[in-house]
Design an enzyme around this catalytic site. Structure first.
Site, PDB file in Angstrom:
ATOM      1  N   GLY A  32     -43.041  17.106  53.104  1.00 50.09           N
ATOM      2  CA  GLY A  32     -44.446  16.952  53.484  1.00 50.09           C
ATOM      3  C   GLY A  32     -44.899  18.041  54.437  1.00 50.09           C
ATOM      4  O   GLY A  32     -44.119  18.894  54.869  1.00 50.09           O
ATOM      5  N   LYS A  99     -44.004   5.355  53.149  1.00 44.88           N
ATOM      6  CA  LYS A  99     -43.844   6.764  52.813  1.00 44.88           C
ATOM      7  C   LYS A  99     -44.093   6.961  51.322  1.00 44.88           C
ATOM      8  O   LYS A  99     -44.204   6.017  50.571  1.00 44.88           O
ATOM      9  CB  LYS A  99     -42.415   7.221  53.162  1.00 44.88           C
ATOM     10  CG  LYS A  99     -42.170   7.294  54.658  1.00 44.88           C
ATOM     11  CD  LYS A  99     -40.756   7.722  55.012  1.00 44.88           C
ATOM     12  CE  LYS A  99     -40.242   8.935  54.304  1.00 44.88           C
ATOM     13  NZ  LYS A  99     -41.116  10.128  54.381  1.00 44.88           N
ATOM     14  N   GLY A 100     -44.178   8.237  50.926  1.00 41.59           N
ATOM     15  CA  GLY A 100     -44.245   8.519  49.493  1.00 41.59           C
ATOM     16  C   GLY A 100     -45.529   9.144  49.007  1.00 41.59           C
ATOM     17  O   GLY A 100     -45.648   9.417  47.810  1.00 41.59           O
ATOM     18  N   GLY A 102     -46.253  12.046  49.328  1.00 43.07           N
ATOM     19  CA  GLY A 102     -45.787  13.323  48.777  1.00 43.07           C
ATOM     20  C   GLY A 102     -44.880  13.163  47.575  1.00 43.07           C
ATOM     21  O   GLY A 102     -44.400  14.154  47.012  1.00 43.07           O
ATOM     22  N   GLU A 108     -36.012  10.612  49.662  1.00 44.29           N
ATOM     23  CA  GLU A 108     -36.122  10.432  51.119  1.00 44.29           C
ATOM     24  C   GLU A 108     -35.360   9.179  51.563  1.00 44.29           C
ATOM     25  O   GLU A 108     -34.713   9.176  52.606  1.00 44.29           O
ATOM     26  CB  GLU A 108     -37.588  10.312  51.513  1.00 44.29           C
ATOM     27  CG  GLU A 108     -38.338  11.623  51.406  1.00 44.29           C
ATOM     28  CD  GLU A 108     -39.838  11.491  51.617  1.00 44.29           C
ATOM     29  OE1 GLU A 108     -40.449  12.496  51.989  1.00 44.29           O
ATOM     30  OE2 GLU A 108     -40.386  10.396  51.412  1.00 44.29           O
TER      31      GLU A 108
HETATM   32  C1  5RP Z   1     -43.378  12.351  51.064  1.00 43.55           C
HETATM   33  C2  5RP Z   1     -43.565  11.585  52.318  1.00 43.55           C
HETATM   34  C3  5RP Z   1     -44.119  12.346  53.478  1.00 43.55           C
HETATM   35  O1  5RP Z   1     -43.182  12.333  54.511  1.00 43.55           O
HETATM   36  C4  5RP Z   1     -45.396  11.691  53.912  1.00 43.55           C
HETATM   37  O2  5RP Z   1     -46.276  11.657  52.795  1.00 43.55           O
HETATM   38  C5  5RP Z   1     -46.047  12.426  55.079  1.00 43.55           C
HETATM   39  O3  5RP Z   1     -46.502  13.679  54.650  1.00 43.55           O
HETATM   40  P1  5RP Z   1     -47.420  14.586  55.584  1.00 43.55           P
HETATM   41  O4  5RP Z   1     -46.574  15.015  56.722  1.00 43.55           O
HETATM   42  O5  5RP Z   1     -47.837  15.729  54.680  1.00 43.55           O
HETATM   43  O6  5RP Z   1     -48.606  13.768  56.012  1.00 43.55           O
HETATM   44  O7  5RP Z   1     -43.279  10.430  52.444  1.00 43.55           O
HETATM   45  O8  5RP Z   1     -42.866  11.530  50.049  1.00 43.55           O
END
Ligand code: 5RP
Length: 222
Positions: A32, A99-100, A102, A108
């Protein structure tokens, strides 16, 4: 928060997490935009002579870390990970996580659960009282029978297929909008019992340390 301030907050949270690194050892690298700042900072630490090796939770993180010259382990494991540093979409008062966004949730979770410690870095916009307040729950779903799986998810909330998105493993991503959760573990168990759900974005059992960047200060939770 505008984009520049948001990047500043992400960078400050990422730098705070450097305090959690061992002198030498294996580090889990999340995914992310916030983790990107951490990977940049880690590369400086490695250039400074510390013997730190990464395990990557996504191909995107692998490319970024490899470009910066961070030594990396193979995906297959097993790994003796001292600490994993990752981002989050929601951090609740009890430090349970969603989470997720991304799309890297399964990798993860494997890496987080293989680590002695989990450190989460985020800006204050990610803080909630209960999971589900700001974001749907991300799910990795098998393509086979996905309409069947989506129909079953309808009993829990409003599922939306992420258009055109695939995980690194080639699976689909579904966002399940739900009411804020009093008992996330119950929902997690029910979702995981549906055939076709590969993994949920609910991270409930790791009691992470969380660095939350507010304006002018970084708060350490845990
Ligand atoms: C990816 C995730 C990321 O850690 C989460 O989406 C946070 O992302 P960002 O730092 O861009 O806000 O879980 O699967």
């Amino acid at each position: 928060m505008d984009e520049g301030m948001n990047d500043d907050a992400k960078s400050r949270a990422a730098h705070a997490a450097l305090n959690e690194l061992p002198e030498n050892g294996i580090i889990g690298l999340g995914t992310g935009s916030t983790v990107k700042f951490f990977v940049d900072a880690l590369a400086d630490v490695v250039r400074g002579g510390r013997n730190l090796t990464g395990v990557c939770t996504s191909e995107a993180t692998r490319r970024h870390a490899a470009e910066l010259g961070i030594p990396l382990l193979e995906d297959a494991g097993p790994w003796a990970i001292e600490v994993t540093v990752d981002g989050a979409d929601e951090v609740a008062d009890d430090r349970s996580l969603s989470k997720g966004a991304g799309g890297a949730l399964t990798r993860e979770k494997i890496v987080a659960y293989a680590s002695k410690r989990l450190v989460i870095i985020c800006d204050a916009g990610k803080r909630v009282v209960r999971i589900g307040e700001k974001r749907p729950v991300a799910l990795e779903v098998l393509a086979f029978g996905f309409r069947q799986t989506m129909a079953r998810l309808g009993a829990f909330g409003k599922p939306t297929l992420r258009d055109g998105a695939r995980t690194d493993a080639g699976n689909l991503l579904v966002d399940l909008a739900i009411a804020p959760l009093d008992d996330p573990a119950k929902l997690d168990g029910e979702l995981r019992s549906i055939p076709g759900i590969v993994e949920t974005g609910l991270f409930l059992a790791r009691s992470p340390v969380v660095y939350v960047a507010h304006e002018g200060r970084v708060e350490r939770m845990g």
